[in-house]
Design a protein around this motif. Structure first.
Motif, mmCIF file in Angstrom:
data_model
loop_
_atom_site.group_PDB
_atom_site.id
_atom_site.type_symbol
_atom_site.label_atom_id
_atom_site.label_comp_id
_atom_site.label_asym_id
_atom_site.label_seq_id
_atom_site.Cartn_x
_atom_site.Cartn_y
_atom_site.Cartn_z
ATOM 1 N N VAL A 59 0.747 -1.108 -0.081
ATOM 2 C CA VAL A 59 0.041 -0.054 0.021
ATOM 3 C C VAL A 59 0.799 1.253 0.124
ATOM 4 C CG1 VAL A 59 -2.020 -1.014 1.101
ATOM 5 C CG2 VAL A 59 0.040 -0.098 2.567
ATOM 6 N N VAL A 83 -7.876 1.543 2.609
ATOM 7 C CA VAL A 83 -7.830 -0.012 2.851
ATOM 8 C C VAL A 83 -8.985 -0.341 3.622
ATOM 9 C CG1 VAL A 83 -5.333 -0.132 2.944
ATOM 10 C CG2 VAL A 83 -6.421 0.156 4.986
ATOM 11 N N ILE A 91 -1.799 -5.779 3.673
ATOM 12 C CA ILE A 91 -0.869 -4.437 3.374
ATOM 13 C C ILE A 91 0.720 -4.753 3.304
ATOM 14 C CG2 ILE A 91 -2.673 -3.027 4.541
ATOM 15 C CD1 ILE A 91 0.535 -3.877 6.814
#
Length: 318
Positions: free
Chosen positions: A247, A253, A259
């Motif tokens: 990310v 998110v 991530i």
């Protein structure tokens, strides 16, 4: 500074051995520690008589042990450390004794010092506003977690007051094969997930994963992601594997979105995942916030809302 050392299961019994050495030392018998000391520790101590002088000095400064409060141990980077917390007579404050054993079973370190206290916090009764889920899938072991220093050394730090460290154990061990190989650790490369919906405010990648026992103190969080959950809550996910951060700052998110991957970057002695929540997106600023996760299992029991504690095996889903 964010500093993580992830304990795991050991092959010997450092708790029993450490306790026996501590009891002998407290009784004035310093021979067992000298006899078991590694060469480097003997060189640092000087002579058996110097060790005896240390015992005398401790008695003058702290008095005598009056009440044993806790005993535990940790394993990190092929070292086992016995930790003893007790109240001594001089001023009634807790005193910590540490005995560290190397891979050959020799005593590599011996230390007695005033015990760290939990950082003052105005948020002890705080309830998380974000709907937090565990940042992992499957079963993970809580190596540091809780509100006291013996169960969670992060508790002495204002920002990381309620942090947790997680790794994966299989057959009671954090790794298989060569303990120097990062890929041999069961948590290595496993997905790290967003604990709740929010906006990424920081995403750092490109730092090398540290060798076992190493530490990059200049970049304590290593490769990491900071997520703004709203309501003044910022979540830190640290020590991610180099090249795995998925990310970028400004991205939105969803809870459970990948991530990054578990790694060993930053001030980390072996692969694990560090998570904490605080009131600021800047490490070292702001105040730590309790993170209550929803709908998970701890040692097989359903937890609708709770804070993972040291020694538990936790997994998402009831």
């Amino acid at each position: 500074a964010l500093a993580c050392a992830a304990p795991a299961a050991a092959s010997a019994d450092p708790l029993a051995r450490g306790s026996a050495l501590a009891e002998a030392f407290l009784a004035g018998e310093t021979g067992p520690i000298w006899d078991g000391a590694a060469p480097a520790l003997r060189a640092a101590l000087g002579t058996p008589e110097a060790l005896g002088d240390l015992r005398t000095a401790l008695a003058a400064g702290f008095g005598t042990e009056e009440a044993l409060l806790a005993q535990t141990w940790r394993h990190a980077a092929r070292l086992d450390t016995y930790m003893r917390l007790a109240r001594w007579s001089a001023d009634g404050e807790p005193v910590e004794m540490l005995v560290t054993f190397d891979a050959e079973g020799q005593i590599a370190g011996f230390l007695v010092r005033p015990a760290a206290e939990p950082a003052p916090s105005s948020r002890l009764g705080y309830r998380s506003q974000a709907a937090l889920r565990l940042p992992v899938e499957g079963a993970w072991h809580v190596v540091w977690g809780g509100r006291t220093v013996p169960e969670n050394y992060h508790a002495a730090d204002r920002g990381q007051r309620f942090a947790i460290d997680l790794l994966v154990l299989e057959d009671g061990r954090a790794q298989a094969g060569d303990p120097a190989e990062l890929a041999g650790y069961h948590c290595w490369g496993r997905p790290v997930l967003a604990p709740a919906a929010g906006e990424v405010v920081r995403a750092e990648d490109g730092l090398a994963d540290q060798p076992i026992g190493g530490a990059d103190r200049a970049h304590p969080a290593g490769n990491h992601v900071v997520i703004d959950f709203g309501a003044g809550e910022y979540g830190f996910l640290a020590h991610l594997r180099a090249g795995s951060v998925a990310v970028a700052p400004g991205a939105r998110v969803a809870a459970g979105q990948k991530i990054g991957e578990c790694g060993n970057s930053g001030n980390s002695s072996e692969p694990h995942l560090h998570f904490h929540m605080q009131t600021s997106p800047v490490l070292g600023e702001g105040e730590g916030l309790p993170a209550q996760f929803l709908d998970y299992r701890a040692d097989g029991a359903a937890v609708a809302r709770g804070e993972p504690h040291q020694g538990e095996t936790v997994a998402p889903g009831l």
